[in-house]
Motif scaffolding. Structure first.
Motif, PDB file in Angstrom:
ATOM      1  N   LEU A   1       0.890  -1.211   0.084  1.00  0.00           N
ATOM      2  CA  LEU A   1       0.062   0.139  -0.071  1.00  0.00           C
ATOM      3  C   LEU A   1       0.821   1.397  -0.079  1.00  0.00           C
ATOM      4  CD1 LEU A   1      -2.747  -1.033   2.646  1.00  0.00           C
ATOM      5  CD2 LEU A   1      -2.915  -1.234   0.111  1.00  0.00           C
ATOM      6  N   TYR A   2       1.964   1.042   0.683  1.00  0.00           N
ATOM      7  CA  TYR A   2       2.909   2.299   0.783  1.00  0.00           C
ATOM      8  C   TYR A   2       3.464   2.594  -0.442  1.00  0.00           C
ATOM      9  CZ  TYR A   2       3.184   4.331   5.357  1.00  0.00           C
ATOM     10  OH  TYR A   2       2.780   5.238   6.571  1.00  0.00           O
ATOM     11  N   MET A   3       3.897   1.470  -1.293  1.00  0.00           N
ATOM     12  CA  MET A   3       4.556   1.523  -2.701  1.00  0.00           C
ATOM     13  C   MET A   3       3.497   2.266  -3.342  1.00  0.00           C
ATOM     14  SD  MET A   3       6.274  -2.190  -2.975  1.00  0.00           S
ATOM     15  CE  MET A   3       7.594  -2.731  -1.810  1.00  0.00           C
ATOM     16  N   ILE A   4       2.216   1.589  -3.544  1.00  0.00           N
ATOM     17  CA  ILE A   4       1.258   2.236  -4.422  1.00  0.00           C
ATOM     18  C   ILE A   4       0.918   3.786  -4.245  1.00  0.00           C
ATOM     19  CG2 ILE A   4      -1.182   2.047  -5.316  1.00  0.00           C
ATOM     20  CD1 ILE A   4      -0.759  -1.111  -4.558  1.00  0.00           C
ATOM     21  N   ARG A   5       0.914   4.010  -2.907  1.00  0.00           N
ATOM     22  CA  ARG A   5       0.269   5.517  -2.569  1.00  0.00           C
ATOM     23  C   ARG A   5       1.544   6.592  -2.684  1.00  0.00           C
ATOM     24  NH1 ARG A   5      -2.697   6.848   3.437  1.00  0.00           N
ATOM     25  NH2 ARG A   5      -4.040   8.752   2.488  1.00  0.00           N
ATOM     26  N   TYR A   6       2.812   6.144  -2.628  1.00  0.00           N
ATOM     27  CA  TYR A   6       3.874   7.201  -2.487  1.00  0.00           C
ATOM     28  C   TYR A   6       4.975   6.942  -3.490  1.00  0.00           C
ATOM     29  CZ  TYR A   6       1.447   8.356   1.907  1.00  0.00           C
ATOM     30  OH  TYR A   6       0.480   8.596   2.740  1.00  0.00           O
ATOM     31  N   HIS A   7       4.789   5.910  -4.452  1.00  0.00           N
ATOM     32  CA  HIS A   7       5.758   5.645  -5.644  1.00  0.00           C
ATOM     33  C   HIS A   7       6.412   7.056  -6.451  1.00  0.00           C
ATOM     34  CE1 HIS A   7       2.235   4.804  -8.205  1.00  0.00           C
ATOM     35  NE2 HIS A   7       3.120   5.229  -9.186  1.00  0.00           N
ATOM     36  N   SER A   8       5.202   7.790  -6.622  1.00  0.00           N
ATOM     37  CA  SER A   8       5.555   9.199  -7.353  1.00  0.00           C
ATOM     38  C   SER A   8       6.045  10.382  -6.591  1.00  0.00           C
ATOM     39  CB  SER A   8       4.348   9.557  -8.062  1.00  0.00           C
ATOM     40  OG  SER A   8       3.915   8.589  -8.924  1.00  0.00           O
ATOM     41  N   PHE A   9       6.142  10.013  -5.305  1.00  0.00           N
ATOM     42  CA  PHE A   9       6.577  11.055  -4.247  1.00  0.00           C
ATOM     43  C   PHE A   9       7.911  11.179  -4.341  1.00  0.00           C
ATOM     44  CE2 PHE A   9       6.010  12.558   0.411  1.00  0.00           C
ATOM     45  CZ  PHE A   9       6.333  13.852   0.221  1.00  0.00           C
ATOM     46  N   TYR A  10       8.771  11.455  -5.279  1.00  0.00           N
ATOM     47  CA  TYR A  10      10.106  11.744  -5.596  1.00  0.00           C
ATOM     48  C   TYR A  10      10.936  12.508  -4.490  1.00  0.00           C
ATOM     49  CZ  TYR A  10      10.539   8.426  -9.597  1.00  0.00           C
ATOM     50  OH  TYR A  10      10.597   7.244 -10.233  1.00  0.00           O
ATOM     51  N   PRO A  11      10.258  13.628  -4.264  1.00  0.00           N
ATOM     52  CA  PRO A  11      10.931  14.823  -3.340  1.00  0.00           C
ATOM     53  C   PRO A  11      11.181  13.999  -1.882  1.00  0.00           C
ATOM     54  CG  PRO A  11       9.131  15.708  -4.477  1.00  0.00           C
ATOM     55  CD  PRO A  11       8.904  14.142  -4.875  1.00  0.00           C
ATOM     56  N   TRP A  12      10.310  12.950  -1.477  1.00  0.00           N
ATOM     57  CA  TRP A  12      10.622  12.024  -0.230  1.00  0.00           C
ATOM     58  C   TRP A  12      11.391  11.113  -0.484  1.00  0.00           C
ATOM     59  CZ3 TRP A  12       7.296   7.678   1.312  1.00  0.00           C
ATOM     60  CH2 TRP A  12       7.845   7.156   2.541  1.00  0.00           C
ATOM     61  N   HIS A  13      11.100  10.071  -1.267  1.00  0.00           N
ATOM     62  CA  HIS A  13      12.130   9.001  -1.406  1.00  0.00           C
ATOM     63  C   HIS A  13      13.310   8.855  -2.077  1.00  0.00           C
ATOM     64  CE1 HIS A  13      10.990   7.656  -5.588  1.00  0.00           C
ATOM     65  NE2 HIS A  13       9.667   7.956  -5.313  1.00  0.00           N
ATOM     66  N   LYS A  14      13.522  10.130  -3.049  1.00  0.00           N
ATOM     67  CA  LYS A  14      14.641  10.554  -3.809  1.00  0.00           C
ATOM     68  C   LYS A  14      15.654  11.305  -2.960  1.00  0.00           C
ATOM     69  CE  LYS A  14      16.969  11.481  -8.065  1.00  0.00           C
ATOM     70  NZ  LYS A  14      16.574  11.909  -9.467  1.00  0.00           N
ATOM     71  N   GLU A  15      14.841  12.436  -2.589  1.00  0.00           N
ATOM     72  CA  GLU A  15      15.649  13.706  -2.077  1.00  0.00           C
ATOM     73  C   GLU A  15      15.606  13.843  -0.678  1.00  0.00           C
ATOM     74  OE1 GLU A  15      17.131  15.442  -4.359  1.00  0.00           O
ATOM     75  OE2 GLU A  15      16.575  14.829  -6.289  1.00  0.00           O
ATOM     76  N   GLY A  16      14.715  13.234   0.084  1.00  0.00           N
ATOM     77  CA  GLY A  16      14.833  13.379   1.432  1.00  0.00           C
ATOM     78  C   GLY A  16      14.124  14.670   2.075  1.00  0.00           C
ATOM     79  N   GLN A  17      13.244  15.009   1.123  1.00  0.00           N
ATOM     80  CA  GLN A  17      12.400  16.328   1.757  1.00  0.00           C
ATOM     81  C   GLN A  17      11.035  15.806   2.516  1.00  0.00           C
ATOM     82  OE1 GLN A  17      13.543  19.488   0.454  1.00  0.00           O
ATOM     83  NE2 GLN A  17      15.286  18.210   0.621  1.00  0.00           N
ATOM     84  N   TYR A  18      10.697  16.787   3.196  1.00  0.00           N
ATOM     85  CA  TYR A  18       9.434  16.501   3.910  1.00  0.00           C
ATOM     86  C   TYR A  18       9.518  15.671   5.089  1.00  0.00           C
ATOM     87  CZ  TYR A  18       7.480  19.211   0.023  1.00  0.00           C
ATOM     88  OH  TYR A  18       7.381  20.191  -0.966  1.00  0.00           O
ATOM     89  N   MET A  19      10.619  15.330   5.726  1.00  0.00           N
ATOM     90  CA  MET A  19      10.819  14.233   6.691  1.00  0.00           C
ATOM     91  C   MET A  19      10.097  14.781   7.846  1.00  0.00           C
ATOM     92  SD  MET A  19      12.283  11.696   5.655  1.00  0.00           S
ATOM     93  CE  MET A  19      13.186  11.097   4.259  1.00  0.00           C
ATOM     94  N   GLN A  20       9.887  16.224   8.010  1.00  0.00           N
ATOM     95  CA  GLN A  20       9.177  16.786   9.187  1.00  0.00           C
ATOM     96  C   GLN A  20       7.957  16.489   9.269  1.00  0.00           C
ATOM     97  OE1 GLN A  20      10.291  18.560   6.525  1.00  0.00           O
ATOM     98  NE2 GLN A  20       8.648  19.898   5.898  1.00  0.00           N
TER      99      GLN A  20
END
Length: 330
Positions: free
Chosen positions: A259-278
């Motif tokens: 479910l995480y893969m499906i919901r956030y696979h396009s969220f590149y700023p997070w899983h590639k760039e490390g953004q929005y950790m807050q």
């Protein structure tokens, strides 16, 4: 089990599928400005191939020798103008209020019911305008991704992962059937309701997004509290969130990693760039490694050979039967 589910369609089922395909054809004709009626699926396929081959007739998206650094290269790319124009419209219009409106619109699914494989076949008429790495249909991309996962994780204990590869982009059903425009269906996703990261592709286009003029939506946290969890965040609307809702509302048996893969696979700023950790909670951080693992198959399989649908159909229909009901609400 695979043999049992490859049953022969009744005349009624053939009629329903034909009618659905004709609705898709009419939607595509309107969206692309095609002149004259497209009479059948084959004619639409010919039209699509002619339309996209005009970008660069020598460009071959199935290049097994393509290097990893060449993927997501937005500048030196034959699809640059198409992709750039897509993100301009996307970034100017994906606002916090727009996302909330779309969440409400699709909060309860059920306008249409059909099996997962039947829905997947509709994506054979859909090409993602935001993708710099392929002009193949989404069904071909789905099978490429699924087979790449299967090659690395062949065990039956990972069959759910194979299925994720197949269905991860099926939320693009939004554009195929419900006629949503591509700018609110495909592309990278990002949080709305807080400051837009400069690590988002083509972030310069946010200058015309109305939310940047709202102080309460322009800070690091914006409308959210620290570590609230990504499930509380209004992500830019698109196929990720929609397909997640399809899985949840139809009570699929997929595990939380899927479910995480499906919901956030396009969220590149997070899983590639490390953004929005807050904004992330403990569960988000634990699941991040799974989303990152999936990305290698989603991205780098786009240069693989075109799969043979007929050869793979029995296996993937078996997995669909295992994890989804026969009819799914879309």
């Amino acid at each position: 089990l695979g043999l049992l589910i490859t049953h022969t369609h009744t005349h009624s089922q053939h009629g329903n599928t034909h009618n659905t395909h004709m609705r898709i054809i009419e939607a595509k004709k309107a969206a692309t400005g095609a002149s004259g009626p497209l009479k059948n699926v084959e004619e639409w396929q010919d039209y699509k191939e002619e339309k996209y081959s005009a970008e660069n007739p020598e460009w071959n998206p199935t290049d097994p020798e393509k290097k990893k650094e060449a993927f997501r290269n937005y500048n030196d790319n034959p699809r640059f103008e198409r992709v750039r124009n897509f993100y301009k419209v996307n970034h100017e219009n994906q606002t916090y209020s727009f996302v909330q409106k779309m969440q409400q619109k699709y909060a309860k699914l059920g306008s249409m019911e059909m099996g997962v494989w039947e829905a997947l076949e509709l994506l054979d008429t859909f090409v993602d305008e935001s993708d710099p790495d392929t002009n193949l249909s989404q069904m071909m991309h789905a099978l490429q991704t699924a087979e790449a996962v299967r090659k690395k994780y062949p065990g039956e204990e990972y069959d759910w992962y194979h299925l994720v590869g197949l269905i991860h982009d099926m939320g693009k059903f939004l554009s195929c059937v419900y006629k949503e425009e591509q700018w609110c269906t495909v592309g990278d996703t990002f949080p709305t309701g807080c400051k837009f990261s400069d690590k988002i592709e083509f972030s310069e286009f946010f200058v015309k997004n109305p939310d940047i003029k709202a102080p309460e939506l322009s800070t690091e946290l914006g409308a959210y509290s620290k570590n609230c969890g990504l499930d509380k965040v209004a992500m830019s609307w698109g196929h990720d969130e929609y397909m997640y809702q399809v899985c949840v509302q139809n009570e699929s048996k997929l595990p939380i990693q899927a479910l995480y893969m499906i919901r956030y696979h396009s969220f590149y700023p997070w899983h590639k760039e490390g953004q929005y950790m807050q904004l992330c909670n403990k569960q988000d951080l634990e699941m991040l490694k799974w989303v990152q693992d999936f990305n290698q198959f989603d991205l780098y399989s786009k240069a693989a050979e075109i799969p043979n649908t007929k050869e793979l159909k029995i296996y993937y229909k078996k997995l669909i039967t295992k994890y989804f009901p026969a009819k799914v609400r879309w």
